[in-house]
Motif scaffolding. Structure first.
Motif, PDB file in Angstrom:
ATOM      1  N   GLY A   2      40.878  38.077  42.379  1.00  0.00           N
ATOM      2  CA  GLY A   2      41.594  39.282  42.793  1.00  0.00           C
ATOM      3  C   GLY A   2      40.840  40.556  42.498  1.00  0.00           C
ATOM      4  N   ILE A   3      40.239  40.632  41.336  1.00  0.00           N
ATOM      5  CA  ILE A   3      39.529  41.863  40.971  1.00  0.00           C
ATOM      6  C   ILE A   3      38.287  42.042  41.839  1.00  0.00           C
ATOM      7  N   LEU A   4      37.664  40.943  42.256  1.00  0.00           N
ATOM      8  CA  LEU A   4      36.525  41.046  43.165  1.00  0.00           C
ATOM      9  C   LEU A   4      36.962  41.542  44.533  1.00  0.00           C
ATOM     10  N   GLY A   8      35.643  45.040  46.243  1.00  0.00           N
ATOM     11  CA  GLY A   8      35.042  45.033  47.574  1.00  0.00           C
ATOM     12  C   GLY A   8      35.785  45.911  48.557  1.00  0.00           C
ATOM     13  N   LYS A   9      37.114  45.833  48.558  1.00  0.00           N
ATOM     14  CA  LYS A   9      37.924  46.632  49.479  1.00  0.00           C
ATOM     15  C   LYS A   9      37.769  48.118  49.191  1.00  0.00           C
ATOM     16  N   ALA A  10      37.805  48.492  47.907  1.00  0.00           N
ATOM     17  CA  ALA A  10      37.661  49.907  47.545  1.00  0.00           C
ATOM     18  C   ALA A  10      36.283  50.430  47.937  1.00  0.00           C
ATOM     19  N   GLY A  11      35.252  49.609  47.746  1.00  0.00           N
ATOM     20  CA  GLY A  11      33.904  50.019  48.141  1.00  0.00           C
ATOM     21  C   GLY A  11      33.785  50.217  49.633  1.00  0.00           C
ATOM     22  N   ARG A  12      34.350  49.295  50.415  1.00  0.00           N
ATOM     23  CA  ARG A  12      34.320  49.448  51.876  1.00  0.00           C
ATOM     24  C   ARG A  12      35.088  50.688  52.320  1.00  0.00           C
ATOM     25  N   ALA A  13      36.227  50.941  51.668  1.00  0.00           N
ATOM     26  CA  ALA A  13      37.030  52.119  52.024  1.00  0.00           C
ATOM     27  C   ALA A  13      36.253  53.409  51.761  1.00  0.00           C
ATOM     28  N   ALA A  14      35.348  53.370  50.774  1.00  0.00           N
ATOM     29  CA  ALA A  14      34.528  54.539  50.453  1.00  0.00           C
ATOM     30  C   ALA A  14      33.227  54.562  51.248  1.00  0.00           C
ATOM     31  N   GLY A  15      33.038  53.578  52.144  1.00  0.00           N
ATOM     32  CA  GLY A  15      31.839  53.531  52.972  1.00  0.00           C
ATOM     33  C   GLY A  15      30.607  53.058  52.224  1.00  0.00           C
ATOM     34  N   ARG A  16      30.792  52.276  51.161  1.00  0.00           N
ATOM     35  CA  ARG A  16      29.673  51.814  50.340  1.00  0.00           C
ATOM     36  C   ARG A  16      29.335  50.364  50.656  1.00  0.00           C
ATOM     37  N   GLU A  17      28.063  50.009  50.497  1.00  0.00           N
ATOM     38  CA  GLU A  17      27.620  48.625  50.622  1.00  0.00           C
ATOM     39  C   GLU A  17      28.019  47.861  49.372  1.00  0.00           C
ATOM     40  N   LEU A  18      28.346  46.594  49.531  1.00  0.00           N
ATOM     41  CA  LEU A  18      28.698  45.746  48.402  1.00  0.00           C
ATOM     42  C   LEU A  18      27.521  45.688  47.429  1.00  0.00           C
ATOM     43  N   GLY A  19      27.776  45.954  46.156  1.00  0.00           N
ATOM     44  CA  GLY A  19      26.750  45.909  45.122  1.00  0.00           C
ATOM     45  C   GLY A  19      25.937  47.175  44.971  1.00  0.00           C
ATOM     46  N   SER A  20      26.252  48.216  45.755  1.00  0.00           N
ATOM     47  CA  SER A  20      25.479  49.448  45.660  1.00  0.00           C
ATOM     48  C   SER A  20      25.877  50.245  44.425  1.00  0.00           C
ATOM     49  N   TYR A  25      34.203  49.956  38.369  1.00  0.00           N
ATOM     50  CA  TYR A  25      34.832  49.019  37.441  1.00  0.00           C
ATOM     51  C   TYR A  25      36.338  49.140  37.551  1.00  0.00           C
ATOM     52  N   TYR A  26      37.007  47.996  37.541  1.00  0.00           N
ATOM     53  CA  TYR A  26      38.462  47.953  37.648  1.00  0.00           C
ATOM     54  C   TYR A  26      39.034  47.204  36.459  1.00  0.00           C
ATOM     55  N   GLY A  27      40.201  47.609  36.031  1.00  0.00           N
ATOM     56  CA  GLY A  27      40.934  46.915  34.992  1.00  0.00           C
ATOM     57  C   GLY A  27      42.286  46.487  35.542  1.00  0.00           C
ATOM     58  N   THR A  28      42.871  45.458  34.957  1.00  0.00           N
ATOM     59  CA  THR A  28      44.166  44.963  35.397  1.00  0.00           C
ATOM     60  C   THR A  28      45.268  45.829  34.825  1.00  0.00           C
ATOM     61  N   ALA A  29      46.073  46.416  35.704  1.00  0.00           N
ATOM     62  CA  ALA A  29      47.210  47.237  35.279  1.00  0.00           C
ATOM     63  C   ALA A  29      48.471  46.394  35.161  1.00  0.00           C
ATOM     64  N   SER A  30      48.650  45.443  36.072  1.00  0.00           N
ATOM     65  CA  SER A  30      49.801  44.542  36.009  1.00  0.00           C
ATOM     66  C   SER A  30      49.465  43.261  36.747  1.00  0.00           C
ATOM     67  N   ALA A  77      48.645  41.262  41.678  1.00  0.00           N
ATOM     68  CA  ALA A  77      48.110  42.077  40.595  1.00  0.00           C
ATOM     69  C   ALA A  77      47.793  43.472  41.130  1.00  0.00           C
ATOM     70  N   VAL A  78      47.845  44.444  40.230  1.00  0.00           N
ATOM     71  CA  VAL A  78      47.440  45.809  40.528  1.00  0.00           C
ATOM     72  C   VAL A  78      46.237  46.110  39.632  1.00  0.00           C
ATOM     73  N   PHE A  79      45.158  46.567  40.252  1.00  0.00           N
ATOM     74  CA  PHE A  79      43.942  46.921  39.534  1.00  0.00           C
ATOM     75  C   PHE A  79      43.722  48.424  39.645  1.00  0.00           C
ATOM     76  N   VAL A  80      43.211  49.031  38.580  1.00  0.00           N
ATOM     77  CA  VAL A  80      42.990  50.466  38.542  1.00  0.00           C
ATOM     78  C   VAL A  80      41.507  50.724  38.280  1.00  0.00           C
ATOM     79  N   ARG A  81      40.916  51.603  39.102  1.00  0.00           N
ATOM     80  CA  ARG A  81      39.501  51.959  38.925  1.00  0.00           C
ATOM     81  C   ARG A  81      39.326  52.683  37.597  1.00  0.00           C
ATOM     82  N   MET A  82      38.342  52.248  36.833  1.00  0.00           N
ATOM     83  CA  MET A  82      38.141  52.774  35.494  1.00  0.00           C
ATOM     84  C   MET A  82      37.078  53.867  35.416  1.00  0.00           C
ATOM     85  N   ASP A  83      36.235  53.976  36.428  1.00  0.00           N
ATOM     86  CA  ASP A  83      35.184  55.011  36.400  1.00  0.00           C
ATOM     87  C   ASP A  83      35.714  56.301  36.987  1.00  0.00           C
ATOM     88  N   GLY A  84      35.423  57.396  36.339  1.00  0.00           N
ATOM     89  CA  GLY A  84      35.780  58.744  36.784  1.00  0.00           C
ATOM     90  C   GLY A  84      36.889  58.787  37.693  1.00  0.00           C
TER      91      GLY A  84
END
Length: 84
Positions: A2-4, A8-20, A25-30, A77-84
């Motif tokens: 799930g966290i992967l 991946g979805k958040a990166g695509r939504a931001a127009g980023r290549e996978l692994g760029s 980083y994401y943490g589990t909120a629930s 599950a709900v994941f929350v981005r941990m970086d900035g």
């Protein structure tokens, strides 16, 4: 898985290549899991993850586990981005 899917979805939504860089980083909120039945012994297991709601820093993911042609576990599950 799930966290992967969330990453991946958040990166695509931001127009980023996978692994760029920079890495996200994401943490589990629930997390909620329903164990529907024990998987059949000796069967291959298939895990399916689907990204649902993406908003702000949060990503909601649903996952299912299938064995012997039957759904045996369902979770969300709900994941929350941990970086900035």
């Amino acid at each position: 898985g799930g966290i992967l899917a969330a990453t991946g979805k958040a990166g695509r939504a931001a127009g980023r290549e996978l692994g760029s860089a920079p890495a996200c980083y994401y943490g589990t909120a629930s997390r909620h899991v329903d164990y529907l039945k024990p998987p059949p012994s000796g069967e291959l297991v298939e895990v399916r993850a689907r990204v649902g709601e993406v908003g702000g820093r949060k990503v909601r993911v649903t996952c299912t586990l299938h064995a012997g042609g039957e759904e045996t576990v369902r979770g969300e599950a709900v994941f929350v981005r941990m970086d900035g």
